[in-house]
Design an enzyme around this catalytic site. Structure first.
Site, PDB file in Angstrom:
ATOM      1  N   HIS A 164      33.241  48.938  22.060  1.00 44.09           N
ATOM      2  CA  HIS A 164      33.078  49.615  23.346  1.00 44.09           C
ATOM      3  C   HIS A 164      34.464  49.720  23.981  1.00 44.09           C
ATOM      4  O   HIS A 164      35.225  48.753  23.994  1.00 44.09           O
ATOM      5  CB  HIS A 164      32.127  48.805  24.234  1.00 44.09           C
ATOM      6  N   ASN A 201      36.888  54.396  30.539  1.00 39.20           N
ATOM      7  CA  ASN A 201      35.717  53.639  30.103  1.00 39.20           C
ATOM      8  C   ASN A 201      34.471  54.476  30.406  1.00 39.20           C
ATOM      9  O   ASN A 201      34.147  54.712  31.567  1.00 39.20           O
ATOM     10  CB  ASN A 201      35.707  52.302  30.865  1.00 39.20           C
ATOM     11  N   CYS A 246      27.164  48.769  29.169  1.00 41.80           N
ATOM     12  CA  CYS A 246      28.154  49.007  28.098  1.00 41.80           C
ATOM     13  C   CYS A 246      27.566  48.807  26.705  1.00 41.80           C
ATOM     14  O   CYS A 246      28.042  49.371  25.728  1.00 41.80           O
ATOM     15  CB  CYS A 246      29.351  48.084  28.264  1.00 41.80           C
TER      16      CYS A 246
HETATM   17  N1  ACO Z   1      46.466  50.560  41.559  1.00 39.66           N
HETATM   18  C1  ACO Z   1      47.449  49.779  42.061  1.00 39.66           C
HETATM   19  N2  ACO Z   1      47.270  48.514  42.448  1.00 39.66           N
HETATM   20  C2  ACO Z   1      46.033  48.016  42.320  1.00 39.66           C
HETATM   21  C3  ACO Z   1      44.960  48.758  41.818  1.00 39.66           C
HETATM   22  C4  ACO Z   1      45.209  50.080  41.433  1.00 39.66           C
HETATM   23  N3  ACO Z   1      44.251  50.884  40.926  1.00 39.66           N
HETATM   24  N4  ACO Z   1      43.871  47.982  41.801  1.00 39.66           N
HETATM   25  C5  ACO Z   1      44.219  46.783  42.276  1.00 39.66           C
HETATM   26  N5  ACO Z   1      45.532  46.804  42.606  1.00 39.66           N
HETATM   27  C6  ACO Z   1      46.348  45.724  43.135  1.00 39.66           C
HETATM   28  C7  ACO Z   1      45.526  44.685  43.845  1.00 39.66           C
HETATM   29  O1  ACO Z   1      45.340  45.036  45.179  1.00 39.66           O
HETATM   30  C8  ACO Z   1      46.392  43.450  43.687  1.00 39.66           C
HETATM   31  O2  ACO Z   1      47.420  43.495  44.625  1.00 39.66           O
HETATM   32  P1  ACO Z   1      47.973  42.133  45.295  1.00 39.66           P
HETATM   33  O3  ACO Z   1      48.530  41.337  44.158  1.00 39.66           O
HETATM   34  O4  ACO Z   1      48.994  42.646  46.232  1.00 39.66           O
HETATM   35  O5  ACO Z   1      46.791  41.494  45.939  1.00 39.66           O
HETATM   36  C9  ACO Z   1      47.021  43.632  42.303  1.00 39.66           C
HETATM   37  O6  ACO Z   1      46.940  45.051  42.022  1.00 39.66           O
HETATM   38  C10 ACO Z   1      46.305  42.869  41.215  1.00 39.66           C
HETATM   39  O7  ACO Z   1      44.895  43.111  41.371  1.00 39.66           O
HETATM   40  P2  ACO Z   1      43.814  42.462  40.478  1.00 39.66           P
HETATM   41  O8  ACO Z   1      42.480  43.019  40.800  1.00 39.66           O
HETATM   42  O9  ACO Z   1      44.015  40.981  40.524  1.00 39.66           O
HETATM   43  O10 ACO Z   1      44.245  43.103  39.123  1.00 39.66           O
HETATM   44  P3  ACO Z   1      44.459  42.437  37.747  1.00 39.66           P
HETATM   45  O11 ACO Z   1      45.907  42.283  37.500  1.00 39.66           O
HETATM   46  O12 ACO Z   1      43.533  41.306  37.551  1.00 39.66           O
HETATM   47  O13 ACO Z   1      43.932  43.641  36.857  1.00 39.66           O
HETATM   48  C11 ACO Z   1      42.020  44.562  35.814  1.00 39.66           C
HETATM   49  C12 ACO Z   1      42.695  44.268  37.114  1.00 39.66           C
HETATM   50  C13 ACO Z   1      42.875  45.540  35.002  1.00 39.66           C
HETATM   51  C14 ACO Z   1      40.671  45.229  36.053  1.00 39.66           C
HETATM   52  C15 ACO Z   1      41.874  43.228  35.087  1.00 39.66           C
HETATM   53  O14 ACO Z   1      41.193  42.312  35.866  1.00 39.66           O
HETATM   54  C16 ACO Z   1      41.221  43.377  33.808  1.00 39.66           C
HETATM   55  O15 ACO Z   1      41.813  43.796  32.832  1.00 39.66           O
HETATM   56  N6  ACO Z   1      39.927  43.011  33.771  1.00 39.66           N
HETATM   57  C17 ACO Z   1      39.111  43.231  32.627  1.00 39.66           C
HETATM   58  C18 ACO Z   1      37.944  43.940  33.094  1.00 39.66           C
HETATM   59  C19 ACO Z   1      37.898  45.368  32.670  1.00 39.66           C
HETATM   60  O16 ACO Z   1      38.815  45.973  32.182  1.00 39.66           O
HETATM   61  N7  ACO Z   1      36.739  45.903  32.794  1.00 39.66           N
HETATM   62  C20 ACO Z   1      36.504  47.198  32.342  1.00 39.66           C
HETATM   63  C21 ACO Z   1      35.181  47.618  32.716  1.00 39.66           C
HETATM   64  S1  ACO Z   1      33.985  46.448  32.320  1.00 39.66           S
HETATM   65  C22 ACO Z   1      33.492  46.651  30.755  1.00 39.66           C
HETATM   66  O17 ACO Z   1      33.431  47.734  30.245  1.00 39.66           O
HETATM   67  C23 ACO Z   1      33.158  45.475  30.006  1.00 39.66           C
END
Ligand code: ACO
Length: 330
Positions: free
Chosen positions: A257, A287, A113
């Protein structure tokens, strides 16, 4: 003192748009889930076998044309990507062949990134040292061919998009250009955002179970990434300002980014910046990793958000972990 100045930019994304609704046909997800957590509404995916060098070439042609330059006017190529056309060589070489400029150096940057900002730092150092006069810097990714479109991979598959951005960089001696760059990494977090295989540590490197165990797909510890990103982005932006005896009031535009809209919003809030000072376009591209800053920069310029003399700060955080910033007097 010589410094690097971005004299023109270009962007290219593949034609095919995949909306969140279309994504629901690829993985079990919903428009609401993606939008609420990431801000993403759509992304572009390649629809045929085409590499990052091809996408980068299209972006580079636009940047060169806007600068009224020919490929032969470039002395050096820097190519930032985490999704190179081949395991080796790096994508700077096929891009150089497409541009038809055999002989000039071509360097790949592998900092994910932060690739564009690291690449800009390298370009700035070469230019300040007088080694090159005009450098082509490209950030490009083809993510879509390497994502896992299953329930296991859905939390990552919905985040990424394909695309390329390019910048032509020239030596400037009138005070305009890169004021400073700030590069960081913390290798203790390698496994928080990575694609493990095929990697040279493993014997044998290729093995039949690579798809089944998922180790060839990107893996992310989303919470850890979020937590570090919302701290490191503000830190590295303030570092750039402090190094130049400037403050947030002096900034015309921050181009972060495009990791996740929630990350950008949290950073904007932490810094107390008005939202119009932070550029976001992840809604339309997803992204695009090394391509996200040059694509955003190109759009911001096209929209007239940056004028001569403005202070622009580029900032990034990502896999490695790496984080970086650049302060630029436009
Ligand atoms: N659609 C529907 N449900 C989903 C999906 C999806 N695509 N992906 C995961 N889920 C479900 C999971 O199975 C989980 O279900 P459960 O509660 O029944 O077990 C629930 O949604 C929550 O999953 P988590 O992985 O815990 O999701 P979270 O709420 O933490 O959100 C996310 C995930 C958006 C990626 C979050 O962790 C985040 O914002 N992280 C920041 C990282 C990021 O955005 N990185 C971008 C790329 S890296 C970079 O460029 C720096």
């Amino acid at each position: 003192m010589k410094r690097a100045r971005i004299i023109s930019t270009g962007r290219y994304v593949p034609e095919k748009i995949v909306t969140n609704d279309e994504m629901t046909r690829l993985v079990p997800t919903s428009n609401e889930w993606i939008r609420e957590r990431t801000g993403i509404l759509q992304r572009h995916f390649v629809d045929r076998e085409i590499g990052v060098s091809d996408l980068g070439y299209e972006a580079a042609k636009i940047a060169l044309q806007r600068a009224a330059l020919k490929p032969s006017d470039i002395d050096f190529i820097i190519f930032a990507t985490l999704s190179p056309d081949y395991m080796f060589p790096g994508s700077g070489c096929p891009l150089q062949a497409l541009l038809g400029v055999p002989g000039i150096g071509a360097l790949d940057v592998r900092t994910q990134c932060t690739g564009f900002v690291y690449g800009l730092a390298v370009a700035n150092a070469f230019i300040a040292a007088g080694q090159y006069k005009r450098i082509l810097l490209v950030g490009a990714e083809v993510h879509s061919t390497g994502l896992e479109f299953t329930e296991r991979g859905r939390h990552i598959a919905v985040l990424f998009g394909d695309g390329a951005g390019a910048a032509v960089i020239e030596a400037s001696e009138n005070g305009r250009g890169v004021l400073s760059t700030h590069l960081h990494a913390d290798g203790r977090h390698v496994k928080d955002l990575w694609a493990e295989n095929p990697g040279s540590r493993r014997i044998p490197r290729m093995y039949p179970g690579i798809l089944e165990d998922g180790s060839c797909y990107p893996q992310m510890n989303g919470r850890e990434v979020f937590k570090h990103a919302v701290t490191k982005f503000p830190e590295v932006i303030m570092e750039a300002l402090k190094a130049n005896d400037l403050s947030l009031d002096d900034v015309k535009l921050v181009i972060p980014h495009q990791a996740n809209l929630r990350i950008s919003e949290a950073v904007t809030q932490r810094l107390g910046l008005p939202p119009e000072k932070v550029f976001n376009n992840i809604q339309r591209y997803g992204n695009t990793t090394a391509a996200s800053i040059p694509i955003a920069l190109d759009e911001a310029l096209e929209m007239g958000k940056i004028q001569e003399g403005d202070l622009v700060v580029l900032a990034s955080f990502g896999s490695g972990f790496t984080w970086a910033s650049a302060a630029i007097r436009w």
